[in-house]
Design a protein around this motif. Structure first.
Motif, PDB file in Angstrom:
ATOM      1  N   TRP A 275       0.836  -1.207   0.000  1.00 17.10           N
ATOM      2  CA  TRP A 275       0.000   0.000   0.000  1.00 17.10           C
ATOM      3  C   TRP A 275       0.868   1.253   0.000  1.00 17.10           C
ATOM      4  O   TRP A 275       0.668   2.167  -0.811  1.00 17.10           O
ATOM      5  CB  TRP A 275      -0.918  -0.018   1.250  1.00 17.10           C
ATOM      6  N   LEU A 276       1.887   1.277   0.876  1.00 15.02           N
ATOM      7  CA  LEU A 276       2.732   2.470   0.984  1.00 15.02           C
ATOM      8  C   LEU A 276       3.526   2.698  -0.307  1.00 15.02           C
ATOM      9  O   LEU A 276       3.722   3.847  -0.734  1.00 15.02           O
ATOM     10  CB  LEU A 276       3.680   2.338   2.188  1.00 15.02           C
ATOM     11  N   THR A 277       3.962   1.625  -0.943  1.00 15.01           N
ATOM     12  CA  THR A 277       4.689   1.752  -2.211  1.00 15.01           C
ATOM     13  C   THR A 277       3.822   2.469  -3.252  1.00 15.01           C
ATOM     14  O   THR A 277       4.277   3.391  -3.926  1.00 15.01           O
ATOM     15  CB  THR A 277       5.096   0.356  -2.733  1.00 15.01           C
ATOM     16  N   LEU A 278       2.562   2.066  -3.349  1.00 11.60           N
ATOM     17  CA  LEU A 278       1.640   2.707  -4.301  1.00 11.60           C
ATOM     18  C   LEU A 278       1.429   4.177  -3.962  1.00 11.60           C
ATOM     19  O   LEU A 278       1.453   5.046  -4.842  1.00 11.60           O
ATOM     20  CB  LEU A 278       0.284   1.985  -4.291  1.00 11.60           C
ATOM     21  N   GLU A 279       1.244   4.464  -2.682  1.00 14.74           N
ATOM     22  CA  GLU A 279       0.983   5.850  -2.263  1.00 14.74           C
ATOM     23  C   GLU A 279       2.197   6.739  -2.534  1.00 14.74           C
ATOM     24  O   GLU A 279       2.050   7.875  -2.994  1.00 14.74           O
ATOM     25  CB  GLU A 279       0.620   5.898  -0.771  1.00 14.74           C
ATOM     26  N   LEU A 280       3.385   6.229  -2.243  1.00 17.75           N
ATOM     27  CA  LEU A 280       4.600   7.029  -2.480  1.00 17.75           C
ATOM     28  C   LEU A 280       4.780   7.247  -3.977  1.00 17.75           C
ATOM     29  O   LEU A 280       5.177   8.331  -4.425  1.00 17.75           O
ATOM     30  CB  LEU A 280       5.829   6.331  -1.888  1.00 17.75           C
ATOM     31  N   ASP A 281       4.477   6.249  -4.738  1.00 12.04           N
ATOM     32  CA  ASP A 281       4.546   6.348  -6.190  1.00 12.04           C
ATOM     33  C   ASP A 281       3.606   7.467  -6.677  1.00 12.04           C
ATOM     34  O   ASP A 281       3.980   8.288  -7.508  1.00 12.04           O
ATOM     35  CB  ASP A 281       4.151   4.984  -6.772  1.00 12.04           C
ATOM     36  N   ARG A 282       2.417   7.532  -6.105  1.00  6.44           N
ATOM     37  CA  ARG A 282       1.458   8.570  -6.503  1.00  6.44           C
ATOM     38  C   ARG A 282       1.929   9.964  -6.110  1.00  6.44           C
ATOM     39  O   ARG A 282       1.526  10.956  -6.702  1.00  6.44           O
ATOM     40  CB  ARG A 282       0.079   8.282  -5.882  1.00  6.44           C
ATOM     41  N   LEU A 283       2.795  10.026  -5.083  1.00  8.61           N
ATOM     42  CA  LEU A 283       3.338  11.325  -4.668  1.00  8.61           C
ATOM     43  C   LEU A 283       4.587  11.693  -5.470  1.00  8.61           C
ATOM     44  O   LEU A 283       5.239  12.695  -5.194  1.00  8.61           O
ATOM     45  CB  LEU A 283       3.684  11.297  -3.177  1.00  8.61           C
ATOM     46  N   GLY A 284       4.940  10.856  -6.443  1.00  4.03           N
ATOM     47  CA  GLY A 284       6.070  11.181  -7.311  1.00  4.03           C
ATOM     48  C   GLY A 284       7.388  10.565  -6.890  1.00  4.03           C
ATOM     49  O   GLY A 284       8.423  10.812  -7.507  1.00  4.03           O
ATOM     50  N   PHE A 285       7.385   9.757  -5.828  1.00  7.44           N
ATOM     51  CA  PHE A 285       8.633   9.105  -5.402  1.00  7.44           C
ATOM     52  C   PHE A 285       8.986   7.962  -6.348  1.00  7.44           C
ATOM     53  O   PHE A 285       8.092   7.321  -6.916  1.00  7.44           O
ATOM     54  CB  PHE A 285       8.482   8.521  -3.993  1.00  7.44           C
ATOM     55  N   PRO A 300      12.387  12.842  -7.245  1.00  7.89           N
ATOM     56  CA  PRO A 300      13.258  13.381  -8.287  1.00  7.89           C
ATOM     57  C   PRO A 300      13.619  14.854  -8.100  1.00  7.89           C
ATOM     58  O   PRO A 300      14.660  15.281  -8.576  1.00  7.89           O
ATOM     59  CB  PRO A 300      12.471  13.171  -9.578  1.00  7.89           C
ATOM     60  N   TRP A 301      12.754  15.653  -7.468  1.00  5.81           N
ATOM     61  CA  TRP A 301      13.137  17.064  -7.358  1.00  5.81           C
ATOM     62  C   TRP A 301      13.045  17.636  -5.937  1.00  5.81           C
ATOM     63  O   TRP A 301      12.992  18.828  -5.730  1.00  5.81           O
ATOM     64  CB  TRP A 301      12.355  17.933  -8.359  1.00  5.81           C
ATOM     65  N   ARG A 302      13.040  16.757  -4.932  1.00  3.85           N
ATOM     66  CA  ARG A 302      13.064  17.270  -3.562  1.00  3.85           C
ATOM     67  C   ARG A 302      14.226  16.632  -2.810  1.00  3.85           C
ATOM     68  O   ARG A 302      14.427  15.417  -2.850  1.00  3.85           O
ATOM     69  CB  ARG A 302      11.739  16.948  -2.846  1.00  3.85           C
ATOM     70  N   ASP A 303      15.003  17.466  -2.138  1.00  3.96           N
ATOM     71  CA  ASP A 303      16.201  17.001  -1.437  1.00  3.96           C
ATOM     72  C   ASP A 303      15.835  16.065  -0.281  1.00  3.96           C
ATOM     73  O   ASP A 303      14.952  16.385   0.534  1.00  3.96           O
ATOM     74  CB  ASP A 303      16.971  18.218  -0.919  1.00  3.96           C
ATOM     75  N   ALA A 304      16.502  14.932  -0.210  1.00  2.00           N
ATOM     76  CA  ALA A 304      16.138  13.906   0.774  1.00  2.00           C
ATOM     77  C   ALA A 304      16.348  14.385   2.211  1.00  2.00           C
ATOM     78  O   ALA A 304      15.503  14.135   3.082  1.00  2.00           O
ATOM     79  CB  ALA A 304      16.939  12.631   0.520  1.00  2.00           C
ATOM     80  N   PHE A 321      20.727   8.682   4.999  1.00  2.33           N
ATOM     81  CA  PHE A 321      22.161   8.395   5.120  1.00  2.33           C
ATOM     82  C   PHE A 321      22.947   9.409   4.295  1.00  2.33           C
ATOM     83  O   PHE A 321      22.729   9.535   3.091  1.00  2.33           O
ATOM     84  CB  PHE A 321      22.479   6.985   4.581  1.00  2.33           C
ATOM     85  N   ARG A 322      23.853  10.112   4.952  1.00  4.70           N
ATOM     86  CA  ARG A 322      24.752  11.018   4.222  1.00  4.70           C
ATOM     87  C   ARG A 322      25.921  10.221   3.669  1.00  4.70           C
ATOM     88  O   ARG A 322      27.050  10.328   4.154  1.00  4.70           O
ATOM     89  CB  ARG A 322      25.280  12.099   5.181  1.00  4.70           C
ATOM     90  N   LEU A 323      25.640   9.368   2.691  1.00  2.00           N
ATOM     91  CA  LEU A 323      26.660   8.473   2.139  1.00  2.00           C
ATOM     92  C   LEU A 323      26.652   8.563   0.617  1.00  2.00           C
ATOM     93  O   LEU A 323      25.619   8.895   0.013  1.00  2.00           O
ATOM     94  CB  LEU A 323      26.362   7.016   2.558  1.00  2.00           C
ATOM     95  N   PRO A 324      27.801   8.265  -0.020  1.00  2.00           N
ATOM     96  CA  PRO A 324      27.858   8.306  -1.473  1.00  2.00           C
ATOM     97  C   PRO A 324      26.781   7.430  -2.109  1.00  2.00           C
ATOM     98  O   PRO A 324      26.454   6.371  -1.577  1.00  2.00           O
ATOM     99  CB  PRO A 324      29.251   7.735  -1.798  1.00  2.00           C
ATOM    100  N   ARG A 325      26.220   7.880  -3.210  1.00  2.00           N
ATOM    101  CA  ARG A 325      25.216   7.183  -4.025  1.00  2.00           C
ATOM    102  C   ARG A 325      23.811   7.226  -3.428  1.00  2.00           C
ATOM    103  O   ARG A 325      22.848   7.031  -4.152  1.00  2.00           O
ATOM    104  CB  ARG A 325      25.579   5.702  -4.272  1.00  2.00           C
ATOM    105  N   ILE A 326      23.681   7.354  -2.098  1.00  2.62           N
ATOM    106  CA  ILE A 326      22.330   7.235  -1.521  1.00  2.62           C
ATOM    107  C   ILE A 326      21.919   8.460  -0.707  1.00  2.62           C
ATOM    108  O   ILE A 326      20.936   8.414   0.022  1.00  2.62           O
ATOM    109  CB  ILE A 326      22.195   5.952  -0.660  1.00  2.62           C
ATOM    110  N   ASP A 327      22.628   9.582  -0.869  1.00  5.73           N
ATOM    111  CA  ASP A 327      22.289  10.744  -0.037  1.00  5.73           C
ATOM    112  C   ASP A 327      21.014  11.446  -0.511  1.00  5.73           C
ATOM    113  O   ASP A 327      20.557  12.393   0.132  1.00  5.73           O
ATOM    114  CB  ASP A 327      23.471  11.714   0.070  1.00  5.73           C
ATOM    115  N   GLN A 328      20.434  10.984  -1.624  1.00  2.00           N
ATOM    116  CA  GLN A 328      19.133  11.530  -2.038  1.00  2.00           C
ATOM    117  C   GLN A 328      18.005  10.516  -1.811  1.00  2.00           C
ATOM    118  O   GLN A 328      16.911  10.649  -2.353  1.00  2.00           O
ATOM    119  CB  GLN A 328      19.176  11.975  -3.511  1.00  2.00           C
ATOM    120  N   HIS A 329      18.296   9.509  -1.018  1.00  2.00           N
ATOM    121  CA  HIS A 329      17.285   8.488  -0.718  1.00  2.00           C
ATOM    122  C   HIS A 329      16.824   8.580   0.741  1.00  2.00           C
ATOM    123  O   HIS A 329      17.538   9.092   1.602  1.00  2.00           O
ATOM    124  CB  HIS A 329      17.845   7.082  -0.963  1.00  2.00           C
ATOM    125  N   LEU A 330      15.645   8.042   0.983  1.00  3.59           N
ATOM    126  CA  LEU A 330      15.146   7.879   2.348  1.00  3.59           C
ATOM    127  C   LEU A 330      14.831   6.410   2.563  1.00  3.59           C
ATOM    128  O   LEU A 330      14.308   5.746   1.664  1.00  3.59           O
ATOM    129  CB  LEU A 330      13.862   8.693   2.555  1.00  3.59           C
TER     130      LEU A 330
END
Ligand SMILES: *Cc1c(COP(=O)(O)O)cnc(C)c1O
Length: 353
Positions: A275-285, A300-304, A321-330
């Motif tokens: 359910w959460l995957t679908l909802e986040l997808d609808r919010l543009g994640f 895609p356009w909001r800083d993590a 995580f303030r780590l290489p490759r994933i600092d724009q992920h939650l």
């Protein structure tokens, strides 16, 4: 550095656990705890264990627990090792089975405790980059190594390496120990325990912290060939003979036996994740496919980091995580339906600003 410190301590870079805030009103989606309680049978077993017998040491071999785990997975107790959380089991595995001349291999984006154990025990390592889409590619591990370790599903990505690929990796490195850290496997993967009978170099590590909702009890275990288990026992018996206390043994046995509670709660987490995957997808994640009790996503356009801070201002904590490759992920732990719904409401509000 203090003049009293050993050179080893001076050189350590310890692991930093996710924050455990004291405020009770927070929605805590940052450390992958199970939103549902442990098995009521486990709680009853723990309570029943609280009496004057606490005067006595526990069984150093936790034989009842090894038997319960062996029974559940169709292996022998000699193929089972138990420890004070799977972090301890992993730590012993680094010293007992992964410390060799050649560097060990693990993914560049993975459980951040692995390099910490390497630092503690002086194990050389090399990281192997995940693909662009954060997948483990078995072929990339075809290089000389002193062992291989990875979480499956991987953390913090949630991506699953199918069992057939795990077996290709294990079979492709018959002279190295391959440690598969299955902390999250019950939320969408198939355990590699079925493979230990035909691969003496495979060690599967699991925990009661996530799918059995007992993070506070500190119980983890490993399943593998009796020779690998003996190596872990040798380290354990050179370090702490009683890693599992009486309450932990009693609670973990009952939790392992309560298959119904395990089944209903893990299915509930899986449903909420969908359910959460679908909802986040609808919010543009953009959400990575997850086989775990968390979701790894980015907008895609909001800083993590800003999103995480805005959620925190609304009393919701997720992991950034303030780590290489994933600092724009939650990384967002799957909570109850109500907690996840509150998260979606908060994100909708944050994203329109
Ligand atoms: C949570 C976790 C563990 C360890 O958990 P314990 O509570 O120490 O059993 C191990 N590996 C990974 C990848 C984890 O996320």
């Amino acid at each position: 550095m203090s003049r009293f410190w050993s050179a080893v301590v001076d050189g350590l870079t310890p692991y930093v656990p996710g924050e455990q805030p004291k405020l009770p009103s927070l929605i805590k989606l940052n450390t992958n705890e199970n939103p549902y309680g442990p098995s009521p049978r486990a709680l009853a077993a723990i309570r029943a264990e609280i009496d004057e017998r606490l005067r006595l040491y526990p069984d150093p071999n936790a034989e009842r627990l090894k038997a319960a785990i062996a029974d559940h997975y169709g292996v022998t107790p000699a193929q089972v090792f138990v420890g004070n959380g799977s972090d301890e089991v992993l730590g012993h595995a680094f010293l007992a089975l992964l410390k060799h001349e050649r560097p060990i291999l693990f993914p560049d984006v993975s459980y951040s405790f692995y390099p910490v154990y390497c630092g503690l025990y002086g194990v050389d390592y090399r990281t192997v980059p995940l693909t662009e889409t954060f997948e483990i590619r078995v072929e990339d591990y075809a290089q000389p190594n002193g062992g291989i370790v990875f979480p499956n599903p991987n953390a913090p990505t949630g991506r699953l390496l199918p069992l057939a690929a795990v077996e290709r990796l294990v079979a492709g490195h018959p002279d190295s120990v391959v440690v598969v850290d299955e902390a999250y496997v019950d939320f969408g993967g198939e355990t590699a325990i079925a493979l230990v009978g035909r691969h003496p170099n495979l060690l599967v590590v699991q925990t009661f912290s996530k799918s059995r909702s007992l993070a506070g009890l500190r119980v983890g275990f490993a399943v593998g060939h009796a020779e690998l288990i003996e190596a872990l026992e040798r380290v354990k018996n050179s370090f702490n003979s009683y890693p599992l206390d009486r309450l932990a043994i009693a609670g973990a046995v009952a939790a392992m036996e309560d298959r119904a509670h395990f089944e209903t709660t893990r299915q509930a987490v899986i449903r909420t994740r969908q359910w959460l995957t679908l909802e986040l997808d609808r919010l543009g994640f953009e959400v990575l496919p997850s086989a775990a009790n968390f979701i790894f996503c980015h907008h895609p356009w909001r800083d993590a980091a800003e999103l995480a801070a805005a959620l925190r201002a609304r009393s919701i904590i997720v992991r950034h995580f303030r780590l290489p490759r994933i600092d724009q992920h939650l990384r967002i732990t799957i909570g109850t339906d109500a907690e996840c719904a509150a998260l979606v409401v908060a994100l909708r509000d944050i994203l329109v600003r």
